[in-house]
Design a protein around this motif. Structure first.
Motif, PDB file in Angstrom:
ATOM      1  N   ALA A 141       0.953  -1.230  -0.085  1.00  0.00           N
ATOM      2  CA  ALA A 141       0.031   0.001  -0.087  1.00  0.00           C
ATOM      3  C   ALA A 141       0.781   1.255  -0.065  1.00  0.00           C
ATOM      4  N   LEU A 142       1.857   1.164   0.913  1.00  0.00           N
ATOM      5  CA  LEU A 142       2.951   2.523   0.897  1.00  0.00           C
ATOM      6  C   LEU A 142       3.419   2.455  -0.738  1.00  0.00           C
ATOM      7  N   GLY A 143       3.834   1.574  -1.348  1.00  0.00           N
ATOM      8  CA  GLY A 143       4.375   1.582  -2.663  1.00  0.00           C
ATOM      9  C   GLY A 143       3.546   2.198  -3.598  1.00  0.00           C
ATOM     10  N   LEU A 144       2.172   1.690  -3.506  1.00  0.00           N
ATOM     11  CA  LEU A 144       1.202   2.370  -4.381  1.00  0.00           C
ATOM     12  C   LEU A 144       0.811   3.729  -3.973  1.00  0.00           C
ATOM     13  N   THR A 145       0.988   4.101  -2.776  1.00  0.00           N
ATOM     14  CA  THR A 145       0.750   5.545  -2.672  1.00  0.00           C
ATOM     15  C   THR A 145       2.002   6.402  -3.319  1.00  0.00           C
ATOM     16  N   PHE A 146       3.290   5.820  -3.251  1.00  0.00           N
ATOM     17  CA  PHE A 146       4.542   6.735  -3.715  1.00  0.00           C
ATOM     18  C   PHE A 146       4.167   6.627  -5.173  1.00  0.00           C
ATOM     19  N   LEU A 147       3.702   5.569  -5.939  1.00  0.00           N
ATOM     20  CA  LEU A 147       3.630   5.606  -7.345  1.00  0.00           C
ATOM     21  C   LEU A 147       2.482   6.786  -7.653  1.00  0.00           C
ATOM     22  N   LEU A 148       1.348   6.616  -6.894  1.00  0.00           N
ATOM     23  CA  LEU A 148       0.601   7.663  -7.281  1.00  0.00           C
ATOM     24  C   LEU A 148       0.962   9.299  -6.910  1.00  0.00           C
ATOM     25  N   TRP A 149       1.693   9.172  -5.987  1.00  0.00           N
ATOM     26  CA  TRP A 149       2.194  10.552  -5.587  1.00  0.00           C
ATOM     27  C   TRP A 149       3.299  11.027  -6.707  1.00  0.00           C
TER      28      TRP A 149
END
Length: 348
Positions: A141-149
């Motif tokens: 989930a943290l990785g997905l958040t970083f990609l979206l950012w």
């Protein structure tokens, strides 16, 4: 994110439409429907109708104001345009909290979706008992958040292209899935088979309107039950002392004049939290106020606060607190094509 005037104008009509649709179609089409059904049973259908009425009124209001004031960051700035900088700061604070939490929420939802995949690593993303993300799920989930950012940081046009592709996928999956489920068998007896149409009572329907992602409107805040009302108030009201601190640091002496148009929102949230805490047990309260009487008090308080807010807005404009009108005064679009600077927190 690059939000220069040239970059904003580079977005096509199709991209803007996809951004609007993509913000509507999120993880809630499954999670919201499932949670609402758990809370209200088949009567969740009524919750969606009530939610549509609330959202319709809010959408029409924003459409009217947005057409009159087509400015960037409108949701965070309309309060400043109507009631002055303090209310604008409070509403901007609330919008920032909502937007800042949106990407992590969607990342968590996407990770929960992934846990249904047949891969071994995907099944370990969510704990089967608690239905919470495991350590590996938090990493994903943290990785997905970083990609979206990153997609937001690199370019607004890149974000628009990614969003358009994802929005098309959102149409390509849910629509055939719903059609297939209806075609495979539509059993009307399910609406009354498990304890009737409203097995948990109609108060559960009102709760489902807010807590299940159907809608979250200010007038429906009470239905979300205590302590949710208190949590919303606790997250929003700290903006008031922060605004006072910023104004004081800027050398503003007449804090009473600056805060006068914003006291109604402070009263509304504080009083609503108190009523929620003392209200009927159907909405999570302590039962000091009987059922029915608490709803009547909430309705009366909302009506009083509405007229208070209107009068406060009129007085704020008479006092000159909102400052120059970005449309009527042309302060938002200088002749040289550059973006007008953001308004300061105070206008003196």
């Amino acid at each position: 994110m690059d939000m220069s005037a040239a970059n904003r104008k580079g977005l096509s009509l199709f991209a803007l439409i996809m951004i609007g649709i993509g913000s509507v179609l999120g993880s809630g089409w499954l999670f919201g429907a499932g949670t609402a059904a758990q809370v209200a049973g088949p009567a969740a259908l009524a919750a969606w109708v009530i939610g549509a009425v609330f959202i319709g009124m809010i959408a029409m209001s924003y459409a009217e104001v947005g057409a009159a004031y087509p400015i960037p960051g409108g949701m965070a700035r309309y309060g400043a345009l109507s009631h002055g900088p303090v209310l604008g700061f409070i509403t901007g604070w609330a919008v920032w909290i909502a937007v800042a939490s949106l990407i992590p929420i969607e990342s968590i939802a996407a990770t929960q979706y992934m846990s249904s995949w047949s891969f071994g690593w995907a099944r370990d993303l969510v704990d089967a008992r608690s239905h919470q993300l495991t350590a590996s799920g938090m990493v994903v989930a943290l990785g997905l958040t970083f990609l979206l950012w990153l997609s937001c940081y690199w370019s607004v046009q890149l974000l628009a292209k990614i969003n358009a592709a994802l929005t098309l996928v959102k149409f390509a999956i849910p629509v055939p899935a719903v059609a297939a489920l209806i075609a495979s068998g539509f059993h009307t007896e399910n609406f009354t088979a498990h304890g009737g149409f409203a097995p948990n009572g109609w108060t559960a329907v009102l709760t489902a309107v807010t807590t299940s992602g159907v809608v979250f409107a200010a007038c429906a805040l009470y239905w979300s039950k205590w302590p949710n009302t208190g949590i919303v108030t606790a997250l929003t009201l700290p903006a008031a002392p922060v605004a006072a601190l910023v104004l004081s640091r800027k050398g503003v002496k007449d804090l009473g004049r600056q805060f006068a148009p914003a006291w109604w929102i402070v009263f509304f949230l504080a009083a609503l939290s108190l009523l929620s805490h003392l209200g009927s047990t159907d909405f999570g309260g302590r039962g000091v106020l009987p059922g029915g009487a608490d709803i009547a008090l909430v309705a009366a308080m909302a009506l009083v606060t509405y007229f208070w807010a209107v009068r406060a807005g009129v007085r704020a404009h008479h006092a000159g607190l909102p400052g120059p009108d970005p449309v009527l005064d042309g302060s938002e679009s200088p002749d040289d094509g550059s973006t007008a600077p953001e308004r300061e927190l105070t206008h003196v």
